[in-house]
Design an enzyme around this catalytic site. Structure first.
Site, PDB file in Angstrom:
ATOM      1  N   GLY A 239      -7.679   5.273  -9.285  1.00 56.12           N
ATOM      2  CA  GLY A 239      -7.547   4.014  -8.547  1.00 56.12           C
ATOM      3  C   GLY A 239      -8.323   4.129  -7.240  1.00 56.12           C
ATOM      4  O   GLY A 239      -9.179   5.005  -7.085  1.00 56.12           O
TER       5      GLY A 239
ATOM      6  N   THR B 291       0.854  -1.185   0.000  1.00 60.95           N
ATOM      7  CA  THR B 291       0.000   0.000   0.000  1.00 60.95           C
ATOM      8  C   THR B 291       0.893   1.239   0.000  1.00 60.95           C
ATOM      9  O   THR B 291       2.114   1.131  -0.011  1.00 60.95           O
ATOM     10  CB  THR B 291      -0.908   0.031   1.247  1.00 60.95           C
ATOM     11  OG1 THR B 291      -0.093   0.304   2.407  1.00 60.95           O
ATOM     12  CG2 THR B 291      -1.620  -1.298   1.448  1.00 60.95           C
ATOM     13  N   CYS B 292       0.263   2.411   0.043  1.00 62.48           N
ATOM     14  CA  CYS B 292       1.057   3.633   0.032  1.00 62.48           C
ATOM     15  C   CYS B 292       1.910   3.771   1.295  1.00 62.48           C
ATOM     16  O   CYS B 292       2.943   4.437   1.286  1.00 62.48           O
ATOM     17  CB  CYS B 292       0.156   4.858  -0.126  1.00 62.48           C
ATOM     18  SG  CYS B 292      -1.095   5.016   1.157  1.00 62.48           S
ATOM     19  N   ASN B 293       1.497   3.138   2.383  1.00 60.99           N
ATOM     20  CA  ASN B 293       2.203   3.308   3.655  1.00 60.99           C
ATOM     21  C   ASN B 293       3.106   2.144   4.046  1.00 60.99           C
ATOM     22  O   ASN B 293       3.938   2.282   4.937  1.00 60.99           O
ATOM     23  CB  ASN B 293       1.204   3.552   4.786  1.00 60.99           C
ATOM     24  CG  ASN B 293       0.653   4.955   4.753  1.00 60.99           C
ATOM     25  OD1 ASN B 293       1.335   5.872   4.318  1.00 60.99           O
ATOM     26  ND2 ASN B 293      -0.577   5.128   5.189  1.00 60.99           N
TER      27      ASN B 293
END
Length: 417
Positions: free
Chosen positions: A195, A57-59
């Site tokens: 997205g 994920t982004c994190n």
């Protein structure tokens, strides 16, 4: 060690890196697209791993797997991302067995999220589970663990207020716009990328800004049209990106590209331009920040909006941890049952051998011996004895291993097995 007959490998690992020690640029190098994750799973199967799941994920990017050593999994991550093993050792984390289990619970239940109480990660875990299961790379241990984490997450969401208020970066970005942009209803907003984060941001923009001047652009136009149709928004072709940027007051970038798509060549602002980059890796070039009139903010900054709402959520952490402990204990009970199940089966087989020998002996010794009736009675006795042993082992807690060892020694179960 987890010798529970669930994997030919003895150690369960959780390896990964997150916002806590790795900045956005580093996380970007270790991030894995869906195709990269699928390729990683194929390679894991090729080298003989039998239980593995991957999230990105982004994190954070994480791998949960059974293996003989941590390097096997770290090398897989680096092979299919742009990451380097030496960099991973500096910013990554490695958990084993019980610590790995505890880590998955905290991540899946939103306690390790950059914004406390953000439950978007649980859908990522579900998706990762599905991808692995399609390739037969999920064993009973991992399946039960993931389902337990999902159960705990659902209970925390329903039984506590830890997720009240803003829980995602997409909402935090809209909150920033509302707090810092005057007359936002009449500003031209351009959203590039549709997205998951882009869709969530779009929904929050429509809901909270009451703005009718939102334009969507996506490399695949039909995906943008699908999102726009729900909210009656405008869609433009990817080829019109530069033109639309020049019209925009606010540009939100939420694409999944591996390299920056918004460069200084695209930006010629005739008025102040706020750019919010919600992408990992960064999709807006750092050079854009030097352009006069541009205010560029990245996801990391937006994620630090920890106001009174977040402080209030922290009050519910003990309640959430209590739920996790409860569900985790149920998982360990199941795990212990699996651990001694082979011993109980071996014990039952041993008793059946005694039974067979004794019935054969008595049928030769006693005239008119009712072998069938004796077998029924002795079967019931065997069942009661093995059930008593199972109950003892289930309640043995810390002494389970010792009790299993004693049973194996007394009844010579290792030899029998």
């Amino acid at each position: 060690m987890y010798k529970y007959n669930v994997s030919k490998y003895q150690t369960f690992y959780a390896i990964g890196l997150s916002y806590q020690k790795a900045d956005a640029e580093t996380r970007g190098k270790f991030s894995l697209s869906l195709d990269q994750r699928k390729a990683l799973l194929d390679q894991a199967e090729a080298i003989g791993l039998d239980a593995i799941t991957v999230t990105s994920t982004c994190n954070r990017t994480e791998i949960y797997a059974f293996a003989d050593d941590e390097d096997t999994i770290i090398n897989l991550l680096c092979q299919f991302s742009h990451g380097d093993p030496e960099v991973f050792k500096q910013v990554g984390y490695i958990y084993q067995n019980r610590a790995a289990i505890a880590h998955m619970f905290r991540v899946g239940c939103g306690l390790d999220s950059q914004i406390l109480g953000d439950f978007e990660i649980i859908s990522q875990l579900k998706s990762a589970f599905t991808n692995s299961k399609k390739r037969h790379l999920i064993n009973p241990f991992l399946e039960r663990l993931i389902n337990s984490v999902i159960q705990a997450s659902r209970r925390i969401k329903n039984e506590t207020e830890i997720s009240s208020g803003a829980t995602s970066v997409s909402f935090a970005s809209v909150q920033y716009i509302l707090d810092n942009i005057q007359d936002v209803t009449n500003k031209n907003i351009l959203l590039f990328g549709t997205g998951k984060i882009g869709r969530n941001t779009c929904e929050n923009l429509v809901k909270h800004t009451k703005n009718a001047h939102i334009t969507l652009i996506n490399r695949t136009k039909d995906k943008a049209e699908e999102v726009a149709g729900k909210f009656n928004l405008k869609v433009k072709d990817f080829s019109e990106l530069q033109t639309e940027i020049r019209k925009a007051d606010i540009l939100i970038v939420a694409t999944g590209a591996q390299n920056p798509t918004i460069t200084e060549e695209l930006i010629f602002p005739k008025k102040p331009l706020l750019i919010l980059d919600l992408s990992i890796p960064k999709n807006v070039s750092d050079q854009v920040e030097a352009i006069d009139g541009v205010n560029l903010l990245h996801l990391d900054y937006l994620s630090q909006i920890t106001d009174a709402t977040l402080a209030k959520r922290k009050e519910h952490i003990p309640q959430a941890e209590g739920i996790i402990d409860e569900v985790k204990e149920e998982f360990y009970e199941w795990l212990d049952t699996r651990k001694f199940a082979p011993t109980i089966k071996a014990l039952k087989d041993k008793f059946k051998l005694f039974q067979e020998e004794e019935l054969d002996y008595q049928s030769k010794k006693i005239a008119n011996f009712d072998k069938d009736q004796a077998e029924i009675i002795s079967d019931r006795i065997i069942h009661k004895i093995t059930r008593s042993f199972a109950s003892h082992l289930r309640a043995a807690n810390g002494s389970t291993e010792d009790s299993i060892a004693l049973l194996k020694k007394v009844f010579e179960l290792e030899q029998q097995h």
